[in-house]
Design a protein around this motif. Sequence first.
Motif, short mmCIF file in Angstrom:
data_model
loop_
_atom_site.label_atom_id
_atom_site.label_comp_id
_atom_site.label_asym_id
_atom_site.label_seq_id
_atom_site.Cartn_x
_atom_site.Cartn_y
_atom_site.Cartn_z
N TYR A 66 46.64 36.50 47.47
CA TYR A 66 47.70 37.63 47.71
C TYR A 66 48.75 37.16 46.72
O TYR A 66 49.57 38.39 46.15
CB TYR A 66 48.18 37.01 49.14
N MET A 67 49.18 36.27 46.31
CA MET A 67 50.21 36.17 45.27
C MET A 67 49.82 36.76 44.08
O MET A 67 50.60 37.46 43.33
CB MET A 67 50.38 34.48 45.11
N HIS A 68 48.75 36.64 43.59
CA HIS A 68 48.24 37.18 42.45
C HIS A 68 48.21 38.87 42.49
O HIS A 68 48.54 39.63 41.57
CB HIS A 68 46.66 37.09 41.99
N THR A 69 47.72 39.32 43.62
CA THR A 69 47.55 40.80 44.00
C THR A 69 48.99 41.49 43.66
O THR A 69 49.20 42.54 43.47
CB THR A 69 47.05 41.25 45.21
N HIS A 70 50.00 40.76 44.35
CA HIS A 70 51.44 41.05 44.46
C HIS A 70 52.43 40.51 43.49
O HIS A 70 53.64 40.83 43.46
CB HIS A 70 52.10 40.74 45.78
N ASP A 71 51.81 40.17 42.47
CA ASP A 71 52.50 39.35 41.18
C ASP A 71 53.55 38.58 41.63
O ASP A 71 54.69 38.73 41.12
CB ASP A 71 52.94 40.48 40.27
N ILE A 72 53.29 37.66 42.52
CA ILE A 72 54.19 36.67 43.14
C ILE A 72 53.81 35.18 42.50
O ILE A 72 52.70 35.05 42.61
CB ILE A 72 54.31 36.75 44.65
N SER A 73 54.59 34.61 42.06
CA SER A 73 54.41 33.52 41.36
C SER A 73 55.08 32.03 41.96
O SER A 73 55.96 32.36 43.07
CB SER A 73 54.79 33.20 39.96
N PHE A 74 54.73 30.92 41.69
CA PHE A 74 55.12 29.86 42.49
C PHE A 74 56.93 29.67 41.76
O PHE A 74 56.96 30.32 40.71
CB PHE A 74 54.63 28.55 42.12
N GLU A 75 57.68 28.98 42.81
CA GLU A 75 58.85 28.59 42.07
C GLU A 75 59.07 28.07 40.61
O GLU A 75 59.83 28.34 39.70
CB GLU A 75 59.65 27.71 42.89
N LYS A 76 58.07 27.25 40.61
CA LYS A 76 57.63 26.61 39.18
C LYS A 76 56.27 27.36 38.80
O LYS A 76 55.28 27.34 39.15
CB LYS A 76 57.39 25.00 39.36
N GLU A 77 56.48 28.36 37.67
CA GLU A 77 55.44 29.10 37.24
C GLU A 77 54.01 28.45 36.79
O GLU A 77 53.11 28.78 36.89
CB GLU A 77 55.93 30.16 36.20
N CYS A 78 54.31 27.12 36.19
CA CYS A 78 53.43 26.42 35.98
C CYS A 78 52.26 25.99 36.98
O CYS A 78 51.09 25.83 36.84
CB CYS A 78 53.65 25.04 35.13
N MET A 79 52.85 26.34 38.15
CA MET A 79 51.99 25.90 39.54
C MET A 79 50.98 26.90 39.38
O MET A 79 49.70 26.50 40.21
CB MET A 79 52.75 25.77 40.58
N MET A 80 51.06 28.14 38.90
CA MET A 80 49.86 29.05 38.98
C MET A 80 48.59 28.78 38.71
O MET A 80 47.51 28.87 39.09
CB MET A 80 50.47 30.52 38.58
N VAL A 81 48.70 27.86 37.39
CA VAL A 81 47.69 27.65 36.83
C VAL A 81 46.79 26.37 37.66
O VAL A 81 45.67 26.32 37.50
CB VAL A 81 47.92 26.87 35.39
N GLN A 82 47.68 25.36 38.16
CA GLN A 82 47.21 24.39 39.02
C GLN A 82 46.57 25.06 40.36
O GLN A 82 45.42 24.78 40.63
CB GLN A 82 48.06 23.49 39.68
N ALA A 83 46.96 26.16 40.67
CA ALA A 83 46.45 26.91 42.03
C ALA A 83 44.98 27.39 41.74
O ALA A 83 44.17 27.47 42.42
CB ALA A 83 47.53 27.97 42.29
N GLU A 84 44.91 28.06 40.44
CA GLU A 84 43.86 28.64 40.08
C GLU A 84 42.68 27.42 39.85
O GLU A 84 41.48 27.65 40.18
CB GLU A 84 43.75 29.27 38.49
N GLU A 85 43.15 26.53 39.34
CA GLU A 85 42.22 25.31 39.23
C GLU A 85 41.74 24.56 40.45
O GLU A 85 40.61 24.38 40.93
CB GLU A 85 42.82 24.15 38.39
#
Length: 420
Positions: free
Chosen positions: A107-126
């Motif tokens: 849902y975050m990807h679809t709506h272009d919403i990132s975590f408060e710390k943007e680097c967390m999105m990479v960890q989320a994908e992993e």
Amino acid sequence: MESKEPKKAKNALKRVKKTLSLSAVGKLSRDALKRSQSIDNQLQADKDRKQNELSLLLLGGACCGKSTFVKQLRIHYGDGFPEEERLQYKNQVHDNVSGAAHKIINYMHTHDISFEKECMMVQAEEFQRRNPVLDINEILKTPQPVEERPAASKGANSLLAMACSELSKRFAILNMKCNGLSLNDQQLLLTFWNDKNFQQCYKSGQSKETSPENLTPQEIYFCDNMNRILSENYVPTHQDILYIRRPTLGVIEHVFHVDDLLYRVIDVAGQKSQRKKWIHLFENVTVVLFFVSLSGFDETLEEDDTLNSLTDSLNTFHDVSHNHYLDKTDFLLFLNKYDLFKEKLKTVQLKTFLASYDGENTPDACVKYVRDVFHQHRPCHKQVYTHVSCATDVEMMSDILAKVLNIIAEINCKKSGKLF
């Protein structure tokens, strides 16, 4: 002239032989009588045993509550899930909450919403790559290689064995995803959970209007208990086990002893693609327990998004109740998920999805209508006992189960000719 003495001796010998012959015949008769009595006793014992064995066949679509009903039977009439076994459900709980995390991240990807710390999105994908979610419908659609399929044979039993063999192979694939979460991923998931933007998307994911991948009630339950179920000494509770969503594949038999009666409860896969195998289970069934998800009135099938869930249940109930193999079999109808049904009616009109309904949008009126429609689709000679239920409610199900077992025992007595 023949002397009298030899003649007397011959006659005496004949009498002795006759006596011995009669004695042998008598022994043979007594042995045969004993064998006959033993066979009669065994037949009577088998008859008594069969009269005390009841076969309950659980039918209904996917996610209608059949397996949850079996869990309630274990809680109230079985071993109650001892702690050692409840620990074994920990991985399944983790898989359920991991599935919810997948939806929120998507849902975050679809709506272009990132975590408060943007680097967390990479960890989320992993995290998603390490903990993939398998689509049960895709698994069921996947054809098995010809050389791995069981040899074709005739008869219902062999067909059922072939179906179960095929499903066992596919279930082995599904078991690959029952490894739970590593300690690192548990901590990572807690980090996601404490993120403000992740929380915002979680709340949005609970609404069908704002998210095409809306969270299921089970996923919402586990997310709301995130800190508890990811704690170090976590042991699943009865309520946790009831909320686990894990599709049934193939045929699973459960046995319960209640009041000198043995209940064989047969739980089968509810996916539409698996229903053609049901017919092989219809023989010697005491009662059919048919489950309907009331809350599915505004939903479509997971495997066919063109078919309304409640309509599909109605059509399936009609077909099964009219099947000639079940002509003399009574039905117990469970209108399940009443709690979710009531909640939906606060914002959704039943008549929007059931055009034939023109009554008030109150739970009582709507349930009465659904019950009447199902009863109209039963054969006129068939008795159908209806229960409105919430399979995850331990207290409610305690009362319902007591009534259900009493009804089933009465049905069995009538069939066996015993007084109840």
